[in-house]
Design an enzyme around this catalytic site. Structure first.
Site, PDB file in Angstrom:
ATOM      1  N   LYS A   1       0.846  -1.202   0.000  1.00  0.00           N
ATOM      2  CA  LYS A   1       0.000   0.000   0.000  1.00  0.00           C
ATOM      3  C   LYS A   1       0.879   1.249   0.000  1.00  0.00           C
ATOM      4  O   LYS A   1       0.612   2.221  -0.707  1.00  0.00           O
ATOM      5  CB  LYS A   1      -0.941  -0.020   1.213  1.00  0.00           C
ATOM      6  CG  LYS A   1      -2.069  -1.035   1.043  1.00  0.00           C
ATOM      7  CD  LYS A   1      -2.837  -1.324   2.320  1.00  0.00           C
ATOM      8  CE  LYS A   1      -3.800  -2.489   2.073  1.00  0.00           C
ATOM      9  NZ  LYS A   1      -4.518  -2.931   3.273  1.00  0.00           N
TER      10      LYS A   1
ATOM     11  N   GLN B   1      -4.925  -1.856   9.474  1.00  0.00           N
ATOM     12  CA  GLN B   1      -4.770  -3.175   8.852  1.00  0.00           C
ATOM     13  C   GLN B   1      -5.354  -4.269   9.757  1.00  0.00           C
ATOM     14  O   GLN B   1      -4.999  -4.368  10.928  1.00  0.00           O
ATOM     15  CB  GLN B   1      -3.275  -3.436   8.587  1.00  0.00           C
ATOM     16  CG  GLN B   1      -2.999  -4.706   7.822  1.00  0.00           C
ATOM     17  CD  GLN B   1      -3.550  -4.674   6.389  1.00  0.00           C
ATOM     18  OE1 GLN B   1      -3.392  -3.706   5.667  1.00  0.00           O
ATOM     19  NE2 GLN B   1      -4.211  -5.738   5.994  1.00  0.00           N
TER      20      GLN B   1
ATOM     21  N   ASP C   1     -11.413   2.286   3.854  1.00  0.00           N
ATOM     22  CA  ASP C   1     -11.731   0.866   3.689  1.00  0.00           C
ATOM     23  C   ASP C   1     -13.247   0.654   3.589  1.00  0.00           C
ATOM     24  O   ASP C   1     -13.708  -0.421   3.218  1.00  0.00           O
ATOM     25  CB  ASP C   1     -11.214   0.062   4.899  1.00  0.00           C
ATOM     26  CG  ASP C   1      -9.891  -0.634   4.608  1.00  0.00           C
ATOM     27  OD1 ASP C   1      -9.588  -0.842   3.424  1.00  0.00           O
ATOM     28  OD2 ASP C   1      -9.185  -0.982   5.573  1.00  0.00           O
TER      29      ASP C   1
END
Ligand code: NAP
Length: 283
Positions: free
Chosen positions: A52, A96, A119
């Site tokens: 990322k 994460q 997200d």
């Protein structure tokens, strides 16, 4: 023999578009910033976070990594997210997953400001997807919709079958296909007659997490088959679809690797750009 839907080509096109917009914002003095939080030493998570970061750098997005020790407390993590929520230079915040078991994932996700939730896991964003009024979509289903659009495959009026009902793939995938006027069936481990339902699919999305689960006898001649699965067997990566057999029946199919996988990071970049534009009153 089917057409290959190439996630590497399509994700490159998305990244090029996003990079161009990031550069245009920069020319106006607006920087785009993503904060990525990782707790603990999970090797797979570390690879995802590194990828990322690399993608951000390539597109001119500023990425800040917060690598926290395994024994980080809930209040320490909530404090960090609270600070990032109020930090102007940060447009997107990603924590994460999975988190170590002593941390309450739901509580942590819910603490991210919905405006910075790139997200799209926050209940506000989940609800907005439900009513079809959304800024962010979880990256994997968003990437699949981008692939369909790129390939000029419209779900409208089609029978769309999604195998899997997870919050990050199956459920939002079903909603997005529905918003594009597909007739959607979402299947799961308790579904009866799975094979018959799949045989009726014009668009079949497999998000099961079992290698080669979708076999050729489950696929209608000419169907579009999207394989979300990422299953490691003896060190090799397999999708949820028995690719070699299914490609002989499908009209179009995504490979694994090189299909849905590369789209996920590209759509994270897209969501971060969207967040920056919204926060700066653009679009
Ligand atoms: P998940 O949370 O484990 O969900 C799997 C779903 O499959 C569940 O809804 C489950 O049903 C259903 N299922 C399991 N066995 C089944 C069966 N025999 N028949 C019908 N349905 C069955 O997995 P996920 O997070 O959605 O991920 C799915 C796959 O996609 C995994 O391989 C994952 O690694 C991959 N993935 C890839 C990307 C990418 O970027 N390419 C991103 C995310 C995930 P129940 O709900 O009834 O248990």
């Amino acid at each position: 023999m089917s057409r290959l839907i190439d996630g590497k080509v399509i994700s490159a096109a998305v990244k090029e578009r996003v990079g161009g917009e990031v550069a245009a914002l920069k020319a106006k003095g607006i920087m785009v910033g993503l904060a990525v939080i990782i707790v603990g030493d999970d090797p797979a998570s570390k690879i995802y976070v590194a990828n990322k970061k690399k993608a951000c750098e390539a597109l001119g997005i500023i990425s800040e990594e917060y690598a926290l020790p395994e024994d980080t407390t809930e209040s320490e993590l909530l404090d960090l997210i609270g600070r990032l929520n109020n930090e102007k230079r940060i447009n997107g915040i990603l924590c994460q997953l999975p988190l170590p078991p002593h941390l309450d994932e739901k509580l942590i996700i819910n603490s991210i400001s919905p405006e910075k939730d790139v997200d799209a896991f926050h209940p506000v964003n989940v609800g907005r997807i439900m009513i079809g009024d959304y800024d962010f979509v979880p990256c994997t289903p968003a990437g699949i919709m981008e692939m369909l659009k790129y390939e000029n495959i419209s779900p409208e009026g089609k029978s769309c079958v999604v195998i899997g009902r997870s919050n990050i793939v199956g459920k939002p995938m079903g909603m997005l296909l529905l918003h594009k006027n597909g007739t959607v069936t979402i299947c799961h481990s308790k579904t009866k007659n799975l094979k018959e339902i799949c045989l009726g699919a014009d668009i079949l999305v497999a998000a099961v997490g079992r290698a080669k689960f979708v076999t050729a006898d489950m696929v209608k001649e000419g169907a579009v088959v999207i394989d979300v699965g990422m299953n490691r067997v003896d060190g090799k990566l397999y999708g949820d679809v028995d690719f070699d057999a299914v490609k002989e029946k499908a009209s179009a199919i995504t490979p694994v690797p090189g299909g849905v996988g590369p789209m996920t990071i590209a759509m994270l970049m897209q969501n971060t750009l969207t967040a920056a534009k919204k926060q700066n009153g653009i679009a």
